[in-house]
Design an enzyme around this catalytic site. Sequence first.
Site, PDB file in Angstrom:
ATOM      1  N   LYS A 191       9.945  -0.443   3.347  1.00 34.90           N
ATOM      2  CA  LYS A 191       9.298   0.866   3.335  1.00 34.90           C
ATOM      3  C   LYS A 191      10.185   1.808   2.541  1.00 34.90           C
ATOM      4  CE  LYS A 191       7.345   4.090   6.690  1.00 34.90           C
ATOM      5  NZ  LYS A 191       7.133   4.251   8.128  1.00 34.90           N
TER       6      LYS A 191
ATOM      7  N   ASP B 162       4.048  10.771  16.331  1.00 35.07           N
ATOM      8  CA  ASP B 162       2.846  10.619  15.504  1.00 35.07           C
ATOM      9  C   ASP B 162       1.942   9.542  16.092  1.00 35.07           C
ATOM     10  OD1 ASP B 162       1.001  10.822  13.482  1.00 35.07           O
ATOM     11  OD2 ASP B 162       2.191   9.771  11.984  1.00 35.07           O
TER      12      ASP B 162
ATOM     13  N   LYS C 222       0.835  -1.204   0.000  1.00 32.28           N
ATOM     14  CA  LYS C 222       0.000   0.000   0.000  1.00 32.28           C
ATOM     15  C   LYS C 222       0.862   1.243   0.000  1.00 32.28           C
ATOM     16  CE  LYS C 222      -1.671   1.785   3.860  1.00 32.28           C
ATOM     17  NZ  LYS C 222      -2.151   2.105   5.194  1.00 32.28           N
TER      18      LYS C 222
ATOM     19  N   ARG D  65       5.973   4.132   0.156  1.00 32.67           N
ATOM     20  CA  ARG D  65       5.271   2.955  -0.355  1.00 32.67           C
ATOM     21  C   ARG D  65       5.753   1.739   0.421  1.00 32.67           C
ATOM     22  NH1 ARG D  65       6.713   5.365  -5.594  1.00 32.67           N
ATOM     23  NH2 ARG D  65       4.927   6.648  -6.177  1.00 32.67           N
TER      24      ARG D  65
ATOM     25  N   ALA E 136       1.352   7.257   4.377  1.00 34.80           N
ATOM     26  CA  ALA E 136       1.418   8.712   4.377  1.00 34.80           C
ATOM     27  C   ALA E 136       2.741   9.203   3.817  1.00 34.80           C
ATOM     28  CB  ALA E 136       1.222   9.244   5.782  1.00 34.80           C
ATOM     29  N   GLU E 137       3.799   8.450   4.024  1.00 38.46           N
ATOM     30  CA  GLU E 137       5.107   8.965   3.665  1.00 38.46           C
ATOM     31  C   GLU E 137       5.833   8.141   2.624  1.00 38.46           C
ATOM     32  OE1 GLU E 137       7.639  10.746   6.309  1.00 38.46           O
ATOM     33  OE2 GLU E 137       6.332  10.534   8.025  1.00 38.46           O
TER      34      GLU E 137
END
Lengths: 347, 225
Positions: free
Chosen positions: B27, B133, B7, B13, B10-11
């Site tokens: 990531k 976060d 998927k 893939r 936010a930052e």
Amino acid sequence: MVCALGIEGSANKIGIGIIRDGEVLANVRRTYITPPGEGFLPKETAKHHREEILGLVQASLKEAQLKPADLDVICYTKGPGMAPPLLVGAIVARTLSLLWEKPLLGVNHCVGHIEMGRHITGAQNPIVLYVSGGNTQVIAYSNQRYRIFGETIDIAVGNCLDRFARIIKLSNDPSPGYNIEQLAKKGNTYVKLPYVVKGMDVSFSGILSHIEDLADPSRRRNKRKKPQDEVDPEYSKEDLCYSLQETIFAMLVEITERAMAHCGSNEVLIVGGVGCNERLQEMMRIMCEERGGKLFATDERYCIDNGLMIAHAGAEMFRAGTRMPFEESFVTQRYRTDEVLVSWRTD
Amino acid sequence: MSVEILKQGAEGRLYLGEFKGEPCLIKERFVKKYRHPDLDTQITRQRIKAEAKAANRCQAAGILAPRILHTDLNTHKLYMEYFGSAKTAKQFIQETVTESAEPEAVKQQLQILCTRVGGIIGKMHANNIIHGDLTTSNILINPTAEDYDVIFIDFGLSHYSQATEDKGVDLYVLERALLSTHSEQPYLFDLMLAAYRKECGKDEDAVLAKFEEVRARGRKRTMIG
């Protein structure tokens, strides 16, 4: 069929708009412009609004080619905003409501921005980035409320831009942000500034202090230097404007993207005065393309505070059956976006 | 090496792949074209490093977080442990609410979750790890034979700090995320905070005072439209 007149005067703009079933009939506005280096103060702003508002009411009716009897509801900004300018709008709205025997509705300023943006762009259920002189919020709709997912933890993005414009003595005509945008187009050296993102929240006050020192080194609290020692700034105004925009807009795009991932949404709508900045729109568009999303944005007529958005949001409320007793027609400086029950949306 | 896109977060893939024969999650913080190249390089490097460092610190403190197998700053990739059967706390809370008809049972289940989550955040802060976060999307619920593990992820915004200000802001971010995402369960944060206080170490009162101060800044801000 709902025909609504809206009065907006929460900050330094006074505007009247008339809308009938989504069709824009009139949208007139005057801005209180202060000399370079000065901001607008509540008392003087209210005086400006008092002098302009009645002329604007007449101008709007003329532009719409309507008589007062054609209207169904009078709407005004109930908050948030500065109290004295807000009161000008509220008092005129109350008077017109009694004079013309029309119902009265108080509208939340932020909800006005969101509804106007959705109406003009046709965005269905977007993540909303609301950026203006007093607000910086990332908003998503769920369960009859506009919920705030991210926001600034100190000053608003527009406040940061306006105050920087004051330090470098930029003109406030047509707006400080517009003049920063024009200067930034001529900048090309990127000056490193603090970059402050906390989850879906941002902070601008540290960036402002930092860039103020760069623009005017004599402000630096250094006891060894005497005040008369003039220090030349290291960077040009153009480069500072460019770097400031690049940094704070990157922060805004980042928290919007984080909210999109968190909520699983693919649409973004930008509203509020800072929203008509073309560089911000460009950056947001690139981000959306990178994740297969879509950007919705509007121009200065609808982005910057206007009476039409109050008329439109009021008309939606009126259509959904929301009514306000006359006794409740006050104004409030504190009125959060998520306090409003969104009666007109059923999704 | 086989690569399968999972998927786009936010930052970056997320891909499924393997590292030295072990299946793992990759990531990739790809170049964000909207950012100035200098700013982008700086942020990307900083966050990859932060994520790798925080994972090690969590390990040392006995907090569950994905193991980092490999860091590649040139290709902006992080290879880490993959939890295939885990779901996010956001999904877990929403499913608990929709699946159970008994409001009391829901509250009881969520109380167990919140106590565990709050306790872990307290432990993190006692070890001076600031997550940066804290949302329910960044907490994984990984089922075990009889129970589940609570695993924290996405340490890209994390840093090491003893300052009560940073801890206070971390709590404020969490509170706001819970109120906006789980508005129908307004009690979640209070439950977490109660558990947090038991674990957060000697600065408990100072952190809580700072948290109130950060909140007050927020209230002042609502004045101007």
